[in-house]
Design a protein around this motif. Structure first.
Motif, short mmCIF file in Angstrom:
data_model
loop_
_atom_site.label_atom_id
_atom_site.label_comp_id
_atom_site.label_asym_id
_atom_site.label_seq_id
_atom_site.Cartn_x
_atom_site.Cartn_y
_atom_site.Cartn_z
N PRO A 22 12.35 5.68 0.56
CA PRO A 22 13.22 5.20 1.65
C PRO A 22 12.44 5.04 2.94
N LYS A 23 12.67 3.95 3.61
CA LYS A 23 12.02 3.71 4.91
C LYS A 23 13.08 3.31 5.93
N ARG A 24 12.88 3.76 7.15
CA ARG A 24 13.79 3.37 8.23
C ARG A 24 13.69 1.87 8.46
N GLY A 48 -2.35 16.21 1.26
CA GLY A 48 -2.61 17.26 2.25
C GLY A 48 -2.32 18.64 1.71
N SER A 49 -1.61 18.68 0.58
CA SER A 49 -1.30 19.97 -0.06
C SER A 49 -2.48 20.33 -0.97
N LEU A 50 -3.36 21.19 -0.46
CA LEU A 50 -4.64 21.45 -1.13
C LEU A 50 -4.88 22.93 -1.29
N LEU A 84 -4.73 20.08 -6.28
CA LEU A 84 -3.92 19.15 -5.49
C LEU A 84 -2.44 19.38 -5.75
N GLY A 85 -1.63 19.30 -4.70
CA GLY A 85 -0.17 19.42 -4.85
C GLY A 85 0.46 18.04 -4.83
N TRP A 86 1.25 17.76 -5.87
CA TRP A 86 1.79 16.40 -6.03
C TRP A 86 3.29 16.36 -5.75
N ALA A 87 3.72 15.40 -4.97
CA ALA A 87 5.13 14.99 -4.85
C ALA A 87 6.10 16.17 -4.70
N GLY A 88 6.06 16.81 -3.56
CA GLY A 88 6.93 17.96 -3.31
C GLY A 88 8.41 17.66 -3.47
N SER A 114 0.83 -1.20 0.00
CA SER A 114 0.00 0.00 0.00
C SER A 114 0.87 1.26 0.00
N ARG A 115 1.58 1.46 -1.06
CA ARG A 115 2.44 2.63 -1.21
C ARG A 115 1.65 3.80 -1.79
N SER A 116 2.17 5.00 -1.62
CA SER A 116 1.54 6.15 -2.28
C SER A 116 1.74 6.01 -3.78
N ILE A 117 0.63 6.03 -4.50
CA ILE A 117 0.64 5.90 -5.97
C ILE A 117 0.22 7.24 -6.55
N ARG A 118 0.99 7.71 -7.53
CA ARG A 118 0.68 9.03 -8.12
C ARG A 118 0.46 8.97 -9.62
N ARG A 119 0.63 7.79 -10.22
CA ARG A 119 0.33 7.65 -11.65
C ARG A 119 -0.61 6.45 -11.81
C1 LIG Z 1 -1.02 13.40 5.92
C2 LIG Z 1 -0.31 13.15 4.61
C3 LIG Z 1 -0.28 14.14 3.65
C4 LIG Z 1 0.33 13.91 2.43
N1 LIG Z 1 0.28 14.88 1.47
C5 LIG Z 1 0.81 14.63 0.25
C6 LIG Z 1 0.69 15.61 -0.77
O1 LIG Z 1 0.14 16.69 -0.59
N2 LIG Z 1 1.17 15.30 -2.00
C7 LIG Z 1 1.77 14.09 -2.26
O2 LIG Z 1 2.18 13.86 -3.41
N3 LIG Z 1 1.91 13.15 -1.31
C8 LIG Z 1 1.44 13.39 -0.06
N4 LIG Z 1 1.53 12.44 0.91
C9 LIG Z 1 2.16 11.15 0.62
C10 LIG Z 1 3.58 11.07 1.23
O3 LIG Z 1 4.44 11.84 0.44
C11 LIG Z 1 3.99 9.60 1.27
O4 LIG Z 1 3.24 8.94 2.25
C12 LIG Z 1 5.49 9.44 1.56
O5 LIG Z 1 6.25 9.93 0.49
C13 LIG Z 1 5.88 7.99 1.80
O6 LIG Z 1 5.49 7.17 0.75
P1 LIG Z 1 4.58 5.93 1.03
O7 LIG Z 1 3.20 6.44 1.31
O8 LIG Z 1 4.62 5.10 -0.22
O9 LIG Z 1 5.13 5.22 2.22
C14 LIG Z 1 0.96 12.66 2.16
C15 LIG Z 1 0.92 11.66 3.14
C16 LIG Z 1 0.30 11.90 4.36
C17 LIG Z 1 0.29 10.79 5.40
#
Ligand SMILES: Cc1cc2nc3c(=O)[nH]c(=O)nc-3n(C[C@H](O)[C@H](O)[C@H](O)COP(=O)(O)O)c2cc1C
Length: 208
Positions: free
Chosen positions: A192-194, A136-138, A76-80, A22-27
């Motif tokens: 990267p994860k600890r 969260g970047s909105l 929406l703000g993507w991948a800072g 369950s990783r953050s997916i952006r594409r």
């Molecule tokens: C509260 C919260 C807000 C986040 N906001 C954003 C965001 O605005 N844009 C974005 O691209 N990712 C956002 N993320 C995703 C994180 O960047 C992501 O969880 C982190 O890079 C680790 O990747 P992983 O989710 O695959 O473990 C957010 C995650 C959390 C928990």
């Protein structure tokens, strides 16, 4: 007892696999639709998660209509950490959104609730082969106008959902540049994860 223990470990292993997947997916594969019903089923998971004082102050809006999704996307703000990447291109954008709101008539503190609910929903999405990103970047004022959100609701997070179309791998954290995710030349996203050993605190067990 021993058998129960083994089943317990197998259950934990399956759950660990889900959490890892369950990783953050952006594409996303934008040709694969996500129905409003699916989004509502996912949001419903939030009915069953813990909440301080059991107040349950969160409300959810499911957005799946293509025109509304199109209007919502630029807010929406993507991948800072990827400054050269403006976010998903047309064709790889999310097909649905769950907008998480805090109902201030119930509480003014949503910090724990929002995180717990967001992760439950994202795990639910992963369990059914979907994926997404907590955003969260909105652009909150714009979103409020677009979705006609009354003033008593705080705009907390948007969960972008779709069929994943990218590979994300977890790397062990590197001392040099520890927390920034990055993309390699093949477009693979590295997070990267600890290490487990580094997050377990050990202050010794000698009495003070
Ligand atoms: C509260 C919260 C807000 C986040 N906001 C954003 C965001 O605005 N844009 C974005 O691209 N990712 C956002 N993320 C995703 C994180 O960047 C992501 O969880 C982190 O890079 C680790 O990747 P992983 O989710 O695959 O473990 C957010 C995650 C959390 C928990």
């Amino acid at each position: 007892m021993a058998r129960q223990g083994l089943n317990g470990m197998a259950g934990l292993q399956r759950f660990r696999d889900l959490v890892l997947r369950s990783r953050s997916i952006r594409r996303f594969d934008e040709s694969a639709g996500v129905t409003g019903e699916t989004l509502r089923d996912l949001a419903e998971l939030a009915c069953y998660v813990p909440s301080p004082r059991n107040l349950q102050p969160l409300k959810f809006l499911a957005v799946s209509d293509p025109e509304r999704c199109k209007a919502l996307f630029p807010m929406l703000g993507w991948a800072g950490y990827l400054p050269d990447w403006p976010g998903p291109e047309p064709g790889e954008r999310p097909r649905g959104y769950i907008v998480m709101l805090g109902d201030t008539s119930i509480s003014r503190d949503f910090a724990c609730d929002s995180g717990i609910a967001a992760e439950a929903i994202m795990l639910g999405a992963s369990s059914m082969g979907l994926g997404g990103c907590i955003i969260g970047s909105l652009e909150r004022d714009g979103l409020r106008r677009l979705l006609r959100i009354p003033g008593r609701y705080e705009l907390l997070l948007v969960l972008a959902i779709g069929r994943p179309a990218e590979t994300v791998v977890v790397d062990e954290m590197d001392e040099a540049d520890p927390v920034r995710y990055w993309r390699d030349p093949n477009g693979i996203h590295h997070v990267p994860k600890r290490r487990a050993g580094d997050i377990m605190a050990d202050f010794g067990d000698d009495p003070c």
